[in-house]
Design an enzyme around this catalytic site. Structure first.
Site, short mmCIF file in Angstrom:
data_model
loop_
_atom_site.label_atom_id
_atom_site.label_comp_id
_atom_site.label_asym_id
_atom_site.label_seq_id
_atom_site.Cartn_x
_atom_site.Cartn_y
_atom_site.Cartn_z
N ILE A 155 -106.25 -6.38 26.15
CA ILE A 155 -106.81 -7.68 26.52
C ILE A 155 -107.24 -7.69 27.98
O ILE A 155 -108.29 -8.26 28.32
CB ILE A 155 -105.78 -8.80 26.24
CG1 ILE A 155 -105.58 -8.97 24.73
CG2 ILE A 155 -106.22 -10.12 26.87
CD1 ILE A 155 -104.46 -9.92 24.36
N GLU B 110 -96.79 -9.97 28.37
CA GLU B 110 -96.92 -10.85 29.53
C GLU B 110 -96.38 -10.19 30.79
O GLU B 110 -97.03 -10.23 31.85
CB GLU B 110 -96.18 -12.17 29.29
CG GLU B 110 -96.28 -13.10 30.49
CD GLU B 110 -95.64 -14.46 30.25
OE1 GLU B 110 -96.23 -15.46 30.68
OE2 GLU B 110 -94.55 -14.51 29.64
N GLU B 111 -95.22 -9.56 30.70
CA GLU B 111 -94.63 -8.94 31.88
C GLU B 111 -95.51 -7.82 32.43
O GLU B 111 -95.69 -7.70 33.65
CB GLU B 111 -93.24 -8.38 31.55
CG GLU B 111 -92.17 -9.44 31.35
CD GLU B 111 -92.09 -9.94 29.91
OE1 GLU B 111 -91.15 -10.67 29.58
OE2 GLU B 111 -92.98 -9.58 29.11
N ASP C 61 -102.62 -14.72 27.52
CA ASP C 61 -101.30 -14.23 27.93
C ASP C 61 -100.30 -14.72 26.90
O ASP C 61 -100.14 -15.93 26.71
CB ASP C 61 -100.97 -14.79 29.33
CG ASP C 61 -99.50 -14.67 29.71
OD1 ASP C 61 -98.80 -13.83 29.11
OD2 ASP C 61 -99.06 -15.42 30.60
N TYR D 32 -95.52 0.95 26.80
CA TYR D 32 -95.20 -0.43 26.47
C TYR D 32 -93.68 -0.53 26.32
O TYR D 32 -93.04 0.37 25.80
CB TYR D 32 -95.88 -0.80 25.15
CG TYR D 32 -95.86 -2.27 24.79
CD1 TYR D 32 -96.78 -3.16 25.35
CD2 TYR D 32 -94.94 -2.77 23.87
CE1 TYR D 32 -96.79 -4.50 25.00
CE2 TYR D 32 -94.93 -4.11 23.52
CZ TYR D 32 -95.86 -4.97 24.09
OH TYR D 32 -95.87 -6.31 23.75
N CYS E 186 -95.86 -12.50 17.84
CA CYS E 186 -95.32 -11.62 16.81
C CYS E 186 -94.29 -10.69 17.47
O CYS E 186 -93.68 -11.05 18.46
CB CYS E 186 -96.45 -10.88 16.13
SG CYS E 186 -97.67 -12.01 15.37
#
Length: 542
Positions: A327, A355-356, A337, A395, A471
């Site tokens: 994104i 988000e982090e 976000d 991630y 999710c």
């Protein structure tokens, strides 16, 4: 005989919502699960949010700030310059002016800064006297620091109530892992520059920063240099009473801003990468001061401003699926976000998901936590102009810092990077109750939440760049969440690009959903056909 040809609106997924609404057997549905201050993989780092640490009495060292007073909208009586954001058709409070004298505001409508003359303490050796805490901060930081232990001692000098409670094991382990040359560079050059940046607080922040109270529609503009100064103070944990969640304190419903949790153990590769992102940011902004601006807009809608979803007949817009990319790489799009209701989630704790990560590679976003309390059901936050400083791979536990990023995004007339991020928080579900997300109350809540984020005049006409919002550990159903976002995008006249982050299974699900969506748009099915087939489509992936 042949089935009568349905009207155009029967081709839309809004019929699916109508079918669920009509079939719902329970007239009164229990309140939907409440979002909590947890990132998808950060449960352990925010236990204090759920337990709401209670502090009894006033510490001898620090004056009590008192209980929360009736909160008023600071914008009503705000006399700072209001500028026109012509690109997005709204007005912004301009706080970027750095001339004139420092103006203090020590109340529940504005951010309480460490340099305020009201920020006082009673020294242990003479509890009857009152001293300015800023003088202590200036003297301690100016004395110099040559090790991570010195950083710890300095921070605890103005946070003595946390001696033995805050731990700095990740900070210490980080510098043990750094090469001797790297440590020397940081303590000889970068750290003194961070100190200088923090101590510029009364010189760079001349005007009080309004708190964006729940329900208040507020938009403020800060310079990147001001944000760097505010974050340097977060690094040294100078913000008063922002380390606790006292039930009746002034910041009980705000996210943390001081970096103490980021410095805490256990030290893992993920935590090392997070610290590298933060230190890289400070290295960049202290060696070459950024000259742009960033704006922050808390948007709240009244109940009457939401669509009557049962009555909508909007046609679905274009849906594009991106199997690769992220994104944050989307150009000329409204970037979503996947927010925690406490914005930033566990960015300065243990969290490291969508988000982090976004806040780590663009640390200017972290300052939103300074003035933004928990998001309400009718609210979203728009952040325009943040600069990206870092590249990354992985991630969650596999997250790694991957070097410096050269942000080539152009700037607008307010000197903001032309990048619009909207923070919307999804509901969190649990394994024994994840089916609740298919109830009307929960669907409508998510429809309204995504509508707040998509409908804003900010970025009119831009595509929505999104993905599996809510999710993962929040247990949202990917197909349901994609339909919800498609419906909100249709109502707000936006096309959508859906990112799957190279997840083969998610790509397969989304591709099938995309094919199905195209069938719905191209064939004259009845409402019963649409809702029934959608439900069967969902069932295949349960």
């Amino acid at each position: 005989g042949k089935r009568p040809k349905p009207s155009t609106n029967q081709k839309t997924l809004f019929q699916f919502y109508k079918k669920i609404k009509t079939d719902e057997s329970e007239d009164q549905i229990p309140s939907s699960p409440q979002p909590i201050e947890l990132s998808d993989e950060d449960k352990e780092s925010h236990d204090q949010v759920e337990e709401k640490e209670e502090i009894i009495g006033s510490d001898d060292f620090e004056n009590d700030l008192g209980e929360v007073k009736d909160q008023t909208d600071p914008i009503e009586d705000f006399d700072e310059p209001i500028i026109e954001d012509q690109a997005h058709h709204n007005k912004i409070i301009d706080l970027t002016e750095t001339t004139g004298s420092y103006r203090d505001a020590w109340n529940d409508s504005f951010v309480r800064l460490a340099c305020s003359p009201e920020n006082t303490y009673n020294p242990p050796q003479n509890v009857r006297s009152t001293l300015k805490k800023w003088d202590l901060i200036v003297a301690t930081l100016s004395a110099g620091m040559t090790s991570s232990k010195h950083i710890e001692e300095a921070i605890l000098a103005w946070n003595p109530r946390y001696v033995g409670k805050w731990n700095f094991s990740s900070l210490h382990a980080f510098f043990q892992s750094v090469s001797p040359d790297g440590r020397k560079k940081f303590f000889d050059k970068t750290l003194p520059a961070i100190v200088d940046l923090a101590l510029k607080l009364p010189h760079l922040i001349k005007k009080p920063i309004p708190l964006m109270h729940r329900g208040a529609d507020c938009d403020i503009l800060l310079s990147q240099a001001q944000i760097a100064c505010l974050l340097a103070n977060a690094f040294f944990c100078t913000y008063p009473r922002r380390g606790t969640f006292r039930a009746k304190g002034p910041y009980y419903n705000y996210p943390t801003i001081n970096f103490n949790e980021l410095f805490a153990g256990p030290f893992t590769p993920k935590m090392e990468a997070k610290l590298r992102c933060i230190f890289h940011y400070f290295e960049r902004v202290t060696s070459n001061t950024p000259t742009g601006n960033v704006s922050f807009h808390r948007r709240a809608l009244d109940e009457g401003e939401f669509p009557q979803w049962m009555d909508r007949e909007d046609q679905l817009r274009d849906l594009e699926i991106q199997l690769e990319g992220t994104i944050e790489d989307a150009r000329d799009m409204l970037q979503v976000d996947f927010a925690n209701s406490f914005i930033g989630g566990g960015v300065i704790a243990k969290g490291c998901v969508q988000e982090e990560i976004r806040f780590l590679i663009e640390p200017e976003l972290i300052v939103t936590r300074l003035f933004t309390p928990e998001l309400g059901e009718n609210e979203a936050v728009f952040m325009i102009g943040s600069e990206r400083y870092s590249n990354y791979t992985g991630y969650a536990d596999s997250f790694q810092f991957a070097g410096s990023h050269d942000d080539q995004e152009p700037r607008d007339q307010l000197q903001r990077k032309q990048r619009i991020i909207v923070a919307i928080d999804a509901l969190k579900f649990y394994p024994n109750s994840s089916h609740n997300q298919f109830k009307v109350a929960c669907i409508e809540r998510e429809l309204n939440k995504s509508f707040v984020g998509f409908h804003e005049s900010l970025g009119d006409g831009l595509r929505v760049a999104t993905g599996s919002w809510g999710c993962g550990a929040f247990l949202g159903d990917v197909e349901l969440k994609s339909i919800i976002q498609l419906m909100s995008a249709a109502v707000t006249n936006r096309d959508m690009t859906f990112y799957t982050w190279g997840n083969a299974e998610l790509a397969k699900k989304t591709q099938e959903h995309a094919r199905y969506t195209r069938k719905i748009q191209n064939y004259s099915w009845s409402t019963v056909d649409i809702s029934g087939r959608l439900r069967r489509n969902f069932a295949k992936f349960k």
